[in-house]
Enzyme design. Sequence first.
Site, PDB file in Angstrom:
ATOM      1  N   CYS A   1       0.732  -1.244   0.052  1.00 15.59           N
ATOM      2  CA  CYS A   1      -0.004   0.131  -0.136  1.00 15.59           C
ATOM      3  C   CYS A   1       0.972   1.401   0.132  1.00 15.59           C
ATOM      4  O   CYS A   1       0.511   2.357  -1.084  1.00 15.59           O
ATOM      5  CB  CYS A   1      -1.085  -0.004   1.217  1.00 15.59           C
ATOM      6  SG  CYS A   1      -0.743  -1.123   2.407  1.00 15.59           S
TER       7      CYS A   1
ATOM      8  N   ARG B   1       7.641 -10.981   4.804  1.00 18.11           N
ATOM      9  CA  ARG B   1       7.264 -10.757   6.337  1.00 18.11           C
ATOM     10  C   ARG B   1       8.040 -11.765   6.976  1.00 18.11           C
ATOM     11  O   ARG B   1       8.224 -12.965   6.774  1.00 18.11           O
ATOM     12  CB  ARG B   1       5.568 -11.204   6.571  1.00 18.11           C
ATOM     13  CG  ARG B   1       4.917  -9.971   5.675  1.00 18.11           C
ATOM     14  CD  ARG B   1       3.330 -10.016   5.852  1.00 18.11           C
ATOM     15  NE  ARG B   1       2.841  -9.292   5.090  1.00 18.11           N
ATOM     16  CZ  ARG B   1       1.296  -9.172   5.043  1.00 18.11           C
ATOM     17  NH1 ARG B   1       0.786  -9.815   5.937  1.00 18.11           N
ATOM     18  NH2 ARG B   1       0.829  -8.276   4.233  1.00 18.11           N
TER      19      ARG B   1
ATOM     20  N   GLN C   1       1.306 -10.915  -3.294  1.00 19.35           N
ATOM     21  CA  GLN C   1      -0.104 -10.571  -3.194  1.00 19.35           C
ATOM     22  C   GLN C   1      -0.890 -10.279  -4.592  1.00 19.35           C
ATOM     23  O   GLN C   1      -0.113  -9.218  -5.306  1.00 19.35           O
ATOM     24  CB  GLN C   1      -0.374  -9.467  -2.091  1.00 19.35           C
ATOM     25  CG  GLN C   1      -0.057  -9.848  -0.789  1.00 19.35           C
ATOM     26  CD  GLN C   1      -0.311  -9.026   0.193  1.00 19.35           C
ATOM     27  OE1 GLN C   1       0.232  -7.705   0.122  1.00 19.35           O
ATOM     28  NE2 GLN C   1      -1.159  -9.329   1.408  1.00 19.35           N
TER      29      GLN C   1
ATOM     30  N   ASP D   1      -2.612  -7.816  -5.018  1.00 21.20           N
ATOM     31  CA  ASP D   1      -3.026  -6.664  -4.298  1.00 21.20           C
ATOM     32  C   ASP D   1      -3.534  -5.228  -5.010  1.00 21.20           C
ATOM     33  O   ASP D   1      -3.145  -5.143  -6.433  1.00 21.20           O
ATOM     34  CB  ASP D   1      -1.893  -6.117  -3.517  1.00 21.20           C
ATOM     35  CG  ASP D   1      -2.251  -5.492  -2.111  1.00 21.20           C
ATOM     36  OD1 ASP D   1      -3.399  -5.342  -1.914  1.00 21.20           O
ATOM     37  OD2 ASP D   1      -1.479  -5.212  -1.625  1.00 21.20           O
TER      38      ASP D   1
ATOM     39  N   HIS E   1      -5.260  -1.235  -4.634  1.00 20.35           N
ATOM     40  CA  HIS E   1      -5.798  -0.256  -3.923  1.00 20.35           C
ATOM     41  C   HIS E   1      -6.672   0.840  -4.679  1.00 20.35           C
ATOM     42  O   HIS E   1      -6.284   1.478  -5.670  1.00 20.35           O
ATOM     43  CB  HIS E   1      -4.797   0.621  -3.184  1.00 20.35           C
ATOM     44  CG  HIS E   1      -3.993  -0.308  -2.289  1.00 20.35           C
ATOM     45  ND1 HIS E   1      -2.915  -0.964  -2.687  1.00 20.35           N
ATOM     46  CD2 HIS E   1      -4.163  -0.675  -0.965  1.00 20.35           C
ATOM     47  CE1 HIS E   1      -2.292  -1.675  -1.632  1.00 20.35           C
ATOM     48  NE2 HIS E   1      -3.172  -1.514  -0.778  1.00 20.35           N
TER      49      HIS E   1
ATOM     50  N   LYS F   1     -14.240  -4.182   7.084  1.00 23.86           N
ATOM     51  CA  LYS F   1     -14.080  -5.057   6.159  1.00 23.86           C
ATOM     52  C   LYS F   1     -14.859  -6.219   5.936  1.00 23.86           C
ATOM     53  O   LYS F   1     -15.601  -6.877   6.754  1.00 23.86           O
ATOM     54  CB  LYS F   1     -12.388  -5.593   6.278  1.00 23.86           C
ATOM     55  CG  LYS F   1     -12.441  -6.794   7.464  1.00 23.86           C
ATOM     56  CD  LYS F   1     -10.917  -7.285   7.616  1.00 23.86           C
ATOM     57  CE  LYS F   1     -10.835  -8.339   8.629  1.00 23.86           C
ATOM     58  NZ  LYS F   1      -9.613  -8.993   8.960  1.00 23.86           N
TER      59      LYS F   1
ATOM     60  N   HIS G   1      -8.299  -1.391   0.414  1.00 21.20           N
ATOM     61  CA  HIS G   1      -7.335  -2.272   0.141  1.00 21.20           C
ATOM     62  C   HIS G   1      -8.142  -3.600  -0.353  1.00 21.20           C
ATOM     63  O   HIS G   1      -9.111  -4.021   0.307  1.00 21.20           O
ATOM     64  CB  HIS G   1      -6.634  -2.779   1.310  1.00 21.20           C
ATOM     65  CG  HIS G   1      -5.981  -1.674   1.895  1.00 21.20           C
ATOM     66  ND1 HIS G   1      -4.562  -1.556   2.075  1.00 21.20           N
ATOM     67  CD2 HIS G   1      -6.524  -0.724   2.758  1.00 21.20           C
ATOM     68  CE1 HIS G   1      -4.222  -0.566   2.733  1.00 21.20           C
ATOM     69  NE2 HIS G   1      -5.527   0.024   3.407  1.00 21.20           N
TER      70      HIS G   1
END
Length: 640
Positions: free
Chosen positions: A337, A366, A384, A386, A388, A467, A513
């Site tokens: 992000c 991570r 990911q 991912d 946004h 979420k 997200h």
Amino acid sequence: MNAPTIAITLPDGTTLEVPRGSTPRDVAERIGPGLARAALAAEVNGEMVDLDRELEEDAALRILTQRDDEALPLLRHSTAHVLATAVRELHPEARIGFGPAIEEGFYYDFGVEEPFTPEDLSAIERKMAEVVESDHPFERRVVTKEEARELFSDDPLKLERLEEFEDEEVISVYRDGPFLDLCLGPHVPSTGRIGHFRLLSAAGAYWRGDERREMLQRIYGTAFFSGNDLDAHLKRLEEAKRRDHRVLGRELDLFTMDSRVGSGLILWQPAGSVIRREIEDFEQELILRHGYEIVYTPHVVSEKLFEISGHLENFAENMFGAMEVEGGRFRPKPMNCPGHICIYQAAQRSYRELPIRYAEFGTVYRYERSGVLHGMLRVRGFTQDDAHVFCTEEQVSDEVRRLFDLVDEMLATFGYPYTIALATRPEKSLGSEEQWDRAEGDLRSVLEARGLEYELDEGGGAFYGPKLDFQLIDAIGRKWQGPTVQLDFNLPERFGLEYVGDDNERHRPVMLHRVLVGSMERFIGGLIEHYAGAFPLWLAPEQVRILPVSEQWTESAQELVTSLTEAGIRARLEDRDTLGYRIREAETRKVPYMGVIGEREAGDGTVAVRRRGGGKKQDVMPRGEFIERLTEEVRSRARG
RNA sequence: GCUCUGGUAGCUCAGUGGUAGAGCGCUUCCUUGGUAAGGAAGAGGUCGAGGGUUCAAUUCCCUCCCAGAGCUCCA
């Protein structure tokens, strides 16, 4: 003065007058001897109680039998007591911890010097059968704290729990034969009601889940009302083992790991890479159609970025350590992000541009403790899918609606049914109440407009926004984390995101997200298990294997391989060893189609097609038709 | 990270205080096959790493590394 009778209302609305002090068992007997025999417990005014609890007031009552959903956890909890009873018989020195029912069974924690061996488990299981045979009633007693201290004077773990009771709380203990436990209940009437159980495993577990506390030995088991249900459950466990993505991953050469590379880091072999690339291509095509723009961001970025984003403050224990470069500190990114935000901020944004949707297959790193790593499902480096979305508050519900379209298309392709949970504002949260109400309302109204059932996870949202969580149900009924949509009021604030509105004023955009598969590693690991390694044609690393009956037909077979390859089909020729051997090999490698070429097929330009798992059945068809069929099956991403 | 269990051929695993085995896979040769294993020969091991005990350690002991099952945590 109390009346001598009370009124009991049954689920069908009828009311029975019974003497004050009657028990649910008495009520069941009034209703019928069959029900009395089947009764396990009761629900009185919404509270689960034992059959011999005395009823003092008018109440709504429901007799629970094994047909009720609540009955299975009850049985399992009682079985946990039987387990503890048996352990105490065999190991009188064992201190008893907690023993609840869990989703698939039960466990009980014991403080013992030596861990339990498989032989111990067998012996305990036999002793449990004796306890069941003895048919001890489960007897509830309400005691004072003082009495309880006396009763559990040899059980330090129970004493610790005991001290946590408030003075006015009811403390109940349950006895079955020789065993006494501090327990809220309720239980089945007697140990004889427990029929079909199995101890499954033993492992260490921290007392009260706290890693600073003593480690106890936990025994896991499961129990069912019928032998058939138990067998089916054990079969499902076998089936899950058979589908283990780590085993299939090695057998099918999908991925590997290497201690020289490091724990929790996946090496994608060519076959696994095909699957991943197909999924990425599919998703990329999908999101481009849905108005996303693809971006790329660096893997290693200055720590300053994570100071701004708050990751250093809130997520540091999950981040890889910093590397020093020319006096600056850099970190592998744990999330995508912040990078996407910087792209948003590369220009001044107008409301006319919104919503802006940035997507990236972003690889993040991570730090995970070594003990939690597991195959592809829990790793330290993963990619990911991912994205946004930056939009105005007014645009949120429309964006969420669009996301549902995406999710539907995506999951239907893989054949995953799903459930949805809406996680709402937690105690500690950021942003105004109106903002939260509005955001939650937006999510809710989209769910409702679509007529979707959802669970409410009250207070389960992140501190920075509510979420939606999608849970996937795989081919053998297990649940997997699926897509998530997360509203974020925090990062726009921290980064000072802005857009210029039609009023020529600066406004703060909302940020969403979202991930669809989440992590490619975890998703594909799950997919391997979902399909048991037998991928549908569009994903299969090798789609067709062409087998000449003998070497003299190799040339004809090779021509077919070439045509297939030119049509974009992943095909391979295999001409060594016997035909039977090659067919077996193709089956075990789970290749979706085999094409056999012998004298007949070479002669008239056909191919004998055999389907994976289809046995001897074969379909002879012209080669052009074969190629067309495969192309269409791939194009439609049929689940096959 | 913690507790327990394990680490022997590419894979799955057996075995032993006197320097090691099977099946599958791999290589070569024979076989030229019609729908889930044709036959034979061969190659392949620092018995996870280091230290200790011993005349001798893959085997017993200690430390470390790696993996698995849990605990805790998560995409």
